[in-house]
Design an enzyme around this catalytic site. Sequence first.
Site, PDB file in Angstrom:
ATOM      1  CD  GLU A  85      -2.962  -1.060   0.157  1.00 46.53           C
ATOM      2  OE1 GLU A  85      -3.123   0.029  -0.448  1.00 46.53           O
ATOM      3  OE2 GLU A  85      -3.625  -2.085  -0.098  1.00 46.53           O
ATOM      4  CG  HIS A 173      -4.510  -5.206   1.644  1.00 47.79           C
ATOM      5  ND1 HIS A 173      -4.692  -3.838   1.585  1.00 47.79           N
ATOM      6  CD2 HIS A 173      -5.313  -5.644   2.657  1.00 47.79           C
ATOM      7  CE1 HIS A 173      -5.576  -3.473   2.511  1.00 47.79           C
ATOM      8  NE2 HIS A 173      -5.966  -4.555   3.172  1.00 47.79           N
TER       9      HIS A 173
END
Length: 218
Positions: A85, A173
């Site tokens: 991210e 993620h």
Amino acid sequence: MTAPTVSRILLTGFEPFDQDPINPSWEVARALDGEVIAGGAVHALQMPCVFGAAIQALDEALAELQPALVICLGFAGGRSEITPERVAINIDDARIPDNAGKQPVDEAVVANAPAAYFSTLPIKAMVRNMRDMGVPASVSNTAGTFVCNHIFYALMHRLSRRAAPGVRGGFIHTPVLPGQVASQPGMDLDLQIKGIREAIRTAMTVHQDLRENAGQLY
């Protein structure tokens, strides 16, 4: 002869939530627990999927370990790649309740704090190196507004205010596991472990991120 100093790496993953019996992010983290990667010993920590309690667990681990690198993991349904991210935003806006039944709407993660923080991980180099190893990966520009973004923002806020500079941190993620969610893409656990191991190695050895396109139109 004095033994070489081994840095500490804090690697977190979340407990299962939303009726899922397993959370791939924790399965990856605990698989890497105890490994020494690029001179850093991995210390895995399972995080509660609860607003506030996750930050408390993070604070306790930071105080105890004094890590040189912190990577928090979470899983993102619908994604088929490992996605470091780029940015954490100062908002909690939960579409579903957390594991304690909390469902904040439009609340700040940290009151009177900046609107956002960028990851300090070499996210583009991580993606390039994972792809070179055959692991699907891409940069993500949204960590959502649930507990993943909550802990990502809290981590970056704390690292920005630490007296000891140089500690790097961020959030990645992972996809769901094959068959975990019907009709959603997934990635084998062994491949996820391989990818996160390479992401850690890159974070420990690459000090200047790549300058190449990783933007998105939407």
